[in-house]
Design an enzyme around this catalytic site. Structure first.
Site, PDB file in Angstrom:
ATOM      1  N   ILE A  97       0.824  -1.199   0.000  1.00  0.00           N
ATOM      2  CA  ILE A  97       0.000   0.000   0.000  1.00  0.00           C
ATOM      3  C   ILE A  97       0.856   1.246   0.000  1.00  0.00           C
ATOM      4  CG2 ILE A  97      -1.712   1.298   1.318  1.00  0.00           C
ATOM      5  CD1 ILE A  97      -2.687  -1.269  -0.081  1.00  0.00           C
ATOM      6  N   THR A  98       1.825   1.273   0.865  1.00  0.00           N
ATOM      7  CA  THR A  98       2.643   2.479   0.944  1.00  0.00           C
ATOM      8  C   THR A  98       4.017   2.157   1.493  1.00  0.00           C
ATOM      9  OG1 THR A  98       2.874   4.625   2.023  1.00  0.00           O
ATOM     10  CG2 THR A  98       1.617   2.998   3.193  1.00  0.00           C
ATOM     11  N   GLN A  99       4.980   2.942   1.066  1.00  0.00           N
ATOM     12  CA  GLN A  99       6.280   2.873   1.702  1.00  0.00           C
ATOM     13  C   GLN A  99       6.436   4.157   2.498  1.00  0.00           C
ATOM     14  OE1 GLN A  99       9.850   2.969  -0.638  1.00  0.00           O
ATOM     15  NE2 GLN A  99      11.081   2.140   1.009  1.00  0.00           N
ATOM     16  N   GLU A 124       8.528   4.917   8.084  1.00  0.00           N
ATOM     17  CA  GLU A 124       8.721   3.927   9.133  1.00  0.00           C
ATOM     18  C   GLU A 124       8.848   2.518   8.589  1.00  0.00           C
ATOM     19  OE1 GLU A 124       9.097   4.461  12.533  1.00  0.00           O
ATOM     20  OE2 GLU A 124       9.497   6.343  11.517  1.00  0.00           O
ATOM     21  N   GLY A 125       8.177   2.277   7.493  1.00  0.00           N
ATOM     22  CA  GLY A 125       8.205   0.922   6.970  1.00  0.00           C
ATOM     23  C   GLY A 125       7.193   0.799   5.862  1.00  0.00           C
ATOM     24  N   ASP A 178       3.434  12.196  15.598  1.00  0.00           N
ATOM     25  CA  ASP A 178       3.617  12.433  14.159  1.00  0.00           C
ATOM     26  C   ASP A 178       2.262  12.696  13.515  1.00  0.00           C
ATOM     27  OD1 ASP A 178       4.763  12.658  11.664  1.00  0.00           O
ATOM     28  OD2 ASP A 178       4.906  10.510  11.335  1.00  0.00           O
TER      29      ASP A 178
END
Lengths: 318, 370
Positions: free
Chosen positions: A47-49, A52-53, A208
């Site tokens: 889904i996403t980079q 954090e990971g 965050d």
């Protein structure tokens, strides 16, 4: 006292070349965490980079239960000792905090599983879109609406020139509270503030807060508050309707210090301004929403003013 | 910042020349640069720098630094023009650092800039120091729209461009990273020549044991003062060990012998990991794959290496420059000033002040399209 002087021979520098790899976040191939290679698991989608990971969309235990699998791979740039220390600490702390939020009734993803050694966290899948996308979508629709209005004016021959001149700045102007249609956006911002307030009330500081870390989850069928909310999905997106779910607790901590809460709001305020410059002026609505959520909120907002003033090298004007 | 009433873009056949005057910290940098608005080609004609270096264990004080700048202003300026082979009459404008920086050194250079402006009847352009770093980095590396990490002795910012502003996504909540390193170098009494960070880097290359230091990242912001305090405590322990061993004593069982090399190594590993982390966060946030490192700390090879690994992991790359352009210099001021000048910007003599506080996001970046 010694001196160093440098000189360079004249050499022409060519004009900057455009970015060869466009910043379109197309996902390239990573080795998958072993949990996703298990034959019984659904084919995962990355889904996403995030910083954090990586977050994968997959299923948990049975095929019907969608799950977000958060993988914190080792960061090769970091010293391995430091990296292991940080990863372990952050995964465990994230898991603990999610549990605490659940207990206190804050809308966060449910925790399905933890493997701190492998850097894995399995979480409930939150449907909907990040608030960032929703706000940008709203701003884009507003721009489109205004452009259409302006084009309409151009159609009128006598006003053609005038219409273009007057409308062009309005298309890109900042969003104001009293303009038409701004009420749905303001309502979303208020709910954002309330969500953050509930989080703080439960004794958790996010660390965050950005509009990417707030999800807008459409109301489930029959669960929507009964005050005339939108029914269809399209309408839901247009109306910015739904529940705010806070995600990504990778930098969260437990605490009730007004200072930390104020910094949390300050981080959100700055992220909001940089991500949605056009709507920056509406941020006080978020704070208004926050104000009513718990007893200590006004003190936090007072503290926020100090934090703002302290921000480094703030302009001395005003 | 005051803007001249005529904000008409200025065009010219062939390149325009600008003189850049920089002195916001302990470096006096003067350089000449040309930029052709038609081809967008930049040429560096001269880049002369004179650094005020204070004795080991001390930092540079505003008073002494200002005196250094006043003493060397004329000779460095003459050298810059001579190296470039450009006469004052050819200059389109005289660009000077308006801020941010230390007050007294900034004032010295601003006074010099005004004097040259009156002497040669050339207009002035006041430049934001941080914007100078960013524009120079973009030109040298060819990175068109990167996330910028600006790290120096006075500034630590993660910046991304949006709607004609360089917006600050993250920054230090207390001292700058370079300040943290410089002050730790002072604790260890490492020489300030050529600059403290370089000497810390050389020592760190010989270290290899990671000691325990705090790690302070808050979202996209970070904090260095606590790390400096903790590193100073470790250094004090090391000095105590030195004393004990010199007196013929022995360390307690299980106690690690702390060395300056390991201390520098640990400090670098910790603070650079923090910087790379906040940069990565900003890249993830804005969806960019280019990262540009500017500022004095930007020429640290370990930081560049770590940043390169992070960027490669994200399918992108890091753009960095060497000490000629990373460390404060005059040409970066000339470039940012000239770009503003070409859009019609000018600082009138009566407005040619300088300021210690001048945020990067206050500047209207008129020369970049949306």
């Amino acid at each position: 006292m010694t001196a160093a002087a440098t000189t360079t021979a004249p050499q022409p520098i060519p004009a900057p070349v455009p970015d060869p790899s466009p910043p379109e976040p197309s996902i390239h191939d990573f080795p998958l965490p072993s949990a996703l290679l298990h034959p019984s698991s659904e084919p995962p989608t990355l889904i996403t980079q995030g910083a954090e990971g990586r977050v994968y969309r997959t299923t948990w235990v049975d095929a019907g239960r969608e799950c977000a699998l958060k993988h914190r791979p080792a960061k090769p740039y970091r010293h391995p000792v430091l990296d292991a220390r940080l990863t372990r600490h952050r995964i465990l702390s994230e898991a603990r905090i999610l549990q605490k939020c659940r207990r206190e009734g804050v809308a966060v993803p449910a925790l399905y599983g933890v493997d701190e050694a492998a850097g894995l966290l399995a979480l409930e899948w939150i449907p909907g879109a990040p608030v960032r996308v929703c706000v940008n979508g709203w701003i884009a629709r507003r721009k489109e609406r205004r452009r259409r209005l302006a084009d309409g004016a151009v159609g009128d021959e006598s006003k053609a020139q005038e219409g273009q001149d007057n409308s062009e700045p309005a298309v890109v102007a900042e969003v104001t509270a009293d303009e038409e249609g701004a009420d749905v956006l303001m309502d979303l911002l208020r709910r954002m503030g309330e969500a953050v307030g509930r989080l703080h009330k439960s004794g958790v500081v996010h660390g965050d807060l950005t509009t990417s870390n707030l999800m807008l989850r459409p109301w489930e069928k029959g669960k929507a508050p009964s005050n005339g909310h939108a029914e269809t999905e399209q309408a839901a997106e247009e109306s910015l309707d739904g529940e705010i779910v806070i995600i990504d607790f990778g930098l969260a901590s437990q605490g009730t210090a007004d200072e930390d809460r104020a910094v949390d709001l300050y981080v959100l305020e700055r992220a909001f301004g940089s991500t949605h410059p056009k709507a920056e002026g509406l941020f006080p609505v978020v704070l208004d929403g926050y104000r009513g959520t718990f007893k200590g909120a006004p003190v936090v907002l007072k503290k926020l003013e100090d934090v703002r003033m302290r921000g480094r090298k703030r302009s001395m004007l005003g | 910042m005051t803007v001249a009433s005529t904000k008409q873009p200025r065009h010219a056949a062939g390149p325009l020349y600008a003189l850049g005057l920089e002195g916001s910290a302990n470096k006096l940098g003067i350089g000449v640069l040309s930029h052709d608005p038609a081809t967008n080609q930049t040429t560096i004609l001269s880049n002369v720098r004179h650094t005020f270096v204070s004795p080991p264990g001390t930092g540079f004080l505003p008073k002494d630094t200002a005196k250094h700048h006043r003493t060397h202003f004329a000779s460095v300026c003459a050298a810059a023009l001579r190296d470039a082979g450009v006469s004052p009459a050819q200059l389109s404008c005289i660009c000077y650092t308006k801020g941010p920086g230390m007050g007294a050194p900034l004032t010295s250079v601003a006074v010099g800039a005004r004097a040259l402006s009156l002497l040669w009847e050339r207009p002035l352009v006041g430049v934001n120091h941080c914007v100078g770093h960013i524009e120079m980095g973009r030109v040298i590396t060819g990175a068109s729209n990167p996330v910028v990490l600006y790290v120096s002795g006075g500034n630590t910012q993660v910046i991304a461009y949006a709607s004609q502003r360089y917006r600050i996504f993250g920054e230090t909540l207390d001292i700058a990273v370079g300040n943290c390193i410089d002050r730790f170098a002072r604790t260890l009494r490492i020489p300030n020549d050529p600059f403290p960070g370089y000497n810390v880097e050389q020592l760190a290359k010989k270290g290899g044991v990671l000691l325990d230091l705090p790690y302070a990242v808050k979202g996209m912001d970070c904090s260095f003062s606590g790390i400096l305090a903790a590193a100073d405590v470790l250094a004090a322990q090391m000095f105590a060990q030195d004393k004990l061993l010199a007196a013929g004593g022995a360390l307690k069982e299980g106690e690690t012998r702390i060395t300056p090399e390991d201390l520098c190594f640990t400090l670098q590993e910790t603070v650079y990991a923090m910087l790379v982390e906040i940069t990565e966060r900003a890249m993830a946030h804005v969806g960019s794959r280019q990262v540009l490192v500017v500022g004095g700390v930007g020429c640290n090879e370990r930081l560049q290496e770590m940043m390169g690994r992070m960027a490669a992991d994200r399918g992108g790359s890091v753009y960095a420059t060497d000490e000629r352009f990373c460390i404060d210099n005059g040409i970066m001021i000339a470039l940012a000033g000239l770009l503003a000048w070409e859009t019609g910007f000018e600082t009138r003599l009566e407005d040619s002040t300088c300021t210690q506080r001048f945020r990067t996001d206050e500047v209207h970046i008129a020369w970049r399209e949306d």
